[in-house]
Design a protein around this motif. Sequence first.
Motif, PDB file in Angstrom:
ATOM      1  N   ASP A  86       0.814  -1.213   0.000  1.00 32.65           N
ATOM      2  CA  ASP A  86       0.000   0.000   0.000  1.00 32.65           C
ATOM      3  C   ASP A  86       0.847   1.262   0.000  1.00 32.65           C
ATOM      4  O   ASP A  86       0.310   2.372  -0.117  1.00 32.65           O
ATOM      5  CB  ASP A  86      -0.971   0.003   1.181  1.00 32.65           C
ATOM      6  CG  ASP A  86      -0.279  -0.140   2.526  1.00 32.65           C
ATOM      7  OD1 ASP A  86       0.954  -0.305   2.538  1.00 32.65           O
ATOM      8  OD2 ASP A  86      -0.960  -0.109   3.559  1.00 32.65           O
ATOM      9  N   SER A 122       2.809  -5.088   8.263  1.00 34.06           N
ATOM     10  CA  SER A 122       1.649  -5.860   7.810  1.00 34.06           C
ATOM     11  C   SER A 122       0.855  -6.398   8.990  1.00 34.06           C
ATOM     12  O   SER A 122      -0.382  -6.426   8.956  1.00 34.06           O
ATOM     13  CB  SER A 122       2.095  -6.999   6.901  1.00 34.06           C
ATOM     14  OG  SER A 122       2.968  -7.892   7.581  1.00 34.06           O
ATOM     15  N   VAL A 164      -4.877  -4.867  -2.116  1.00 33.50           N
ATOM     16  CA  VAL A 164      -3.975  -4.490  -1.025  1.00 33.50           C
ATOM     17  C   VAL A 164      -3.374  -3.109  -1.270  1.00 33.50           C
ATOM     18  O   VAL A 164      -3.255  -2.301  -0.347  1.00 33.50           O
ATOM     19  CB  VAL A 164      -2.858  -5.553  -0.878  1.00 33.50           C
ATOM     20  CG1 VAL A 164      -1.822  -5.091   0.148  1.00 33.50           C
ATOM     21  CG2 VAL A 164      -3.458  -6.889  -0.462  1.00 33.50           C
ATOM     22  N   GLU A 165      -2.983  -2.834  -2.496  1.00 30.72           N
ATOM     23  CA  GLU A 165      -2.350  -1.551  -2.812  1.00 30.72           C
ATOM     24  C   GLU A 165      -3.255  -0.370  -2.485  1.00 30.72           C
ATOM     25  O   GLU A 165      -2.776   0.684  -2.051  1.00 30.72           O
ATOM     26  CB  GLU A 165      -1.969  -1.519  -4.293  1.00 30.72           C
ATOM     27  CG  GLU A 165      -0.801  -2.406  -4.653  1.00 30.72           C
ATOM     28  CD  GLU A 165      -0.698  -2.638  -6.150  1.00 30.72           C
ATOM     29  OE1 GLU A 165       0.308  -3.235  -6.578  1.00 30.72           O
ATOM     30  OE2 GLU A 165      -1.614  -2.228  -6.881  1.00 30.72           O
ATOM     31  N   HIS A 210      -6.299  -0.703  -0.583  1.00 20.74           N
ATOM     32  CA  HIS A 210      -7.180  -0.984   0.561  1.00 20.74           C
ATOM     33  C   HIS A 210      -8.658  -0.856   0.172  1.00 20.74           C
ATOM     34  O   HIS A 210      -9.457  -0.268   0.906  1.00 20.74           O
ATOM     35  CB  HIS A 210      -6.853  -0.095   1.751  1.00 20.74           C
ATOM     36  CG  HIS A 210      -5.595  -0.491   2.458  1.00 20.74           C
ATOM     37  ND1 HIS A 210      -5.185   0.104   3.632  1.00 20.74           N
ATOM     38  CD2 HIS A 210      -4.643  -1.416   2.181  1.00 20.74           C
ATOM     39  CE1 HIS A 210      -4.040  -0.430   4.024  1.00 20.74           C
ATOM     40  NE2 HIS A 210      -3.692  -1.359   3.155  1.00 20.74           N
ATOM     41  N   PHE A 258      -7.851  -5.951   2.311  1.00 16.67           N
ATOM     42  CA  PHE A 258      -6.508  -6.274   2.773  1.00 16.67           C
ATOM     43  C   PHE A 258      -5.987  -7.573   2.163  1.00 16.67           C
ATOM     44  O   PHE A 258      -5.054  -8.183   2.679  1.00 16.67           O
ATOM     45  CB  PHE A 258      -6.495  -6.346   4.302  1.00 16.67           C
ATOM     46  CG  PHE A 258      -6.916  -5.055   4.941  1.00 16.67           C
ATOM     47  CD1 PHE A 258      -6.002  -4.043   5.178  1.00 16.67           C
ATOM     48  CD2 PHE A 258      -8.249  -4.827   5.259  1.00 16.67           C
ATOM     49  CE1 PHE A 258      -6.394  -2.846   5.739  1.00 16.67           C
ATOM     50  CE2 PHE A 258      -8.662  -3.631   5.821  1.00 16.67           C
ATOM     51  CZ  PHE A 258      -7.724  -2.631   6.051  1.00 16.67           C
ATOM     52  N   GLY A 259      -6.604  -7.983   1.064  1.00 15.04           N
ATOM     53  CA  GLY A 259      -6.090  -9.125   0.313  1.00 15.04           C
ATOM     54  C   GLY A 259      -6.622 -10.476   0.737  1.00 15.04           C
ATOM     55  O   GLY A 259      -6.210 -11.491   0.167  1.00 15.04           O
TER      56      GLY A 259
END
Length: 381
Positions: free
Chosen positions: A3, A59, A295-296, A298, A316-317
């Motif tokens: 992110d 993370s 993820v990048e 959010h 968050f993936g």
Amino acid sequence: MADHTGVYGISFLIVLVNVAFAELFMWIMPFFRGCHPVKLPWELLTTAATCMLLAWFYSSAVLSDSDRQNQKTFITVGVVQPNIDQAVKWDASFRDETMRTFDRLTAQLGTRADLVVWPEAATPFILEREKEYQLQLIAWAERAQAPILLGSPALRFYPDRRPYLLNSAYLLGTDGMVLGRYDKHHLVPFGEYIPLKSSLLFFLDKLVEGIGDFESGPGPTTLSFSPKSWNTERSSGSRPVKFGVAICYEVIFPDLVRQFAANGAEFLVTITNDGWFGPSSAPAQHFAMVVFRAVENHLAFARAANTGISGFIDPFGQIIDTTPLFIEQASYAMIPTRQARTFYSYYGDVFAHACVIICALLCLFSYFRTKEPVMTAITPA
């Protein structure tokens, strides 16, 4: 970490750690040969270990953050995976059967969804020119009590009246109004257009039929609608929710997707047709790219693919749900909407650009630095 640095930061970390392990292995090898090893590359090992620890701690902090645990706004998205065979997808004699498949799968969602998503190029015709099918789609959206996002080509004309196509996603409201349209911006070379068509590769247009008929859209455009579930949850009524749509392989380009987030998208959708890949690893790899994009930025993702893999990913993936390949299925999930923006959403590939600049400066330094004189042995006359 992604992110802030994007996927390029993850690649950097993987390469750094592997180089550190390789250097450590080369330092250890002389022991087995009975030789004295060279100096331990402690600077590289320390840097790699520090970066790994920082990434792990960051993370862990993000995943345990209270804001993540207490998501306040959700919408229910339904995705339709029709599994239409590529051999008959554009065959006019199978058109009605294809639409019956969409009708049946959309009906399975009932009225649970706030938004129904069909895959890329879902309609085997140009939607704007088929009034009868338009009425069917409106009826299905009204039955679902939710707008339908569907892929369909759009036909446009140049000033000289030559036709061209856009690979589009239409947001069709329950009242029959088109709430918005996104036109694919990043086209597939040699699939949707021919690079250098007017000059170097002019002959390909005559050799391969169907290539080069598409034009790019204007760029990342957000769409919006009012979720029906928010009407019941909020006494003040519903506000529109904004989202972005990435069509097919657009989702593999981080900077393109992050512009949707920068433009105010609160969740993201990707529609695709991966039937071309067959039973290979490509659909899984394509789906994995969606995880990175989530993820990048959010932001949660909903994915509708013709033959799979369809599914849902949280901001968050974490993969919420997926469908198997090559089956008909309709599924739905509640995904969170967010208005927060990440560093990457705002600033893009700053890390990657910084790496390029540093590498360029190092190359210039090594080229222009003063070279030490070469010592030559003097032999007696």
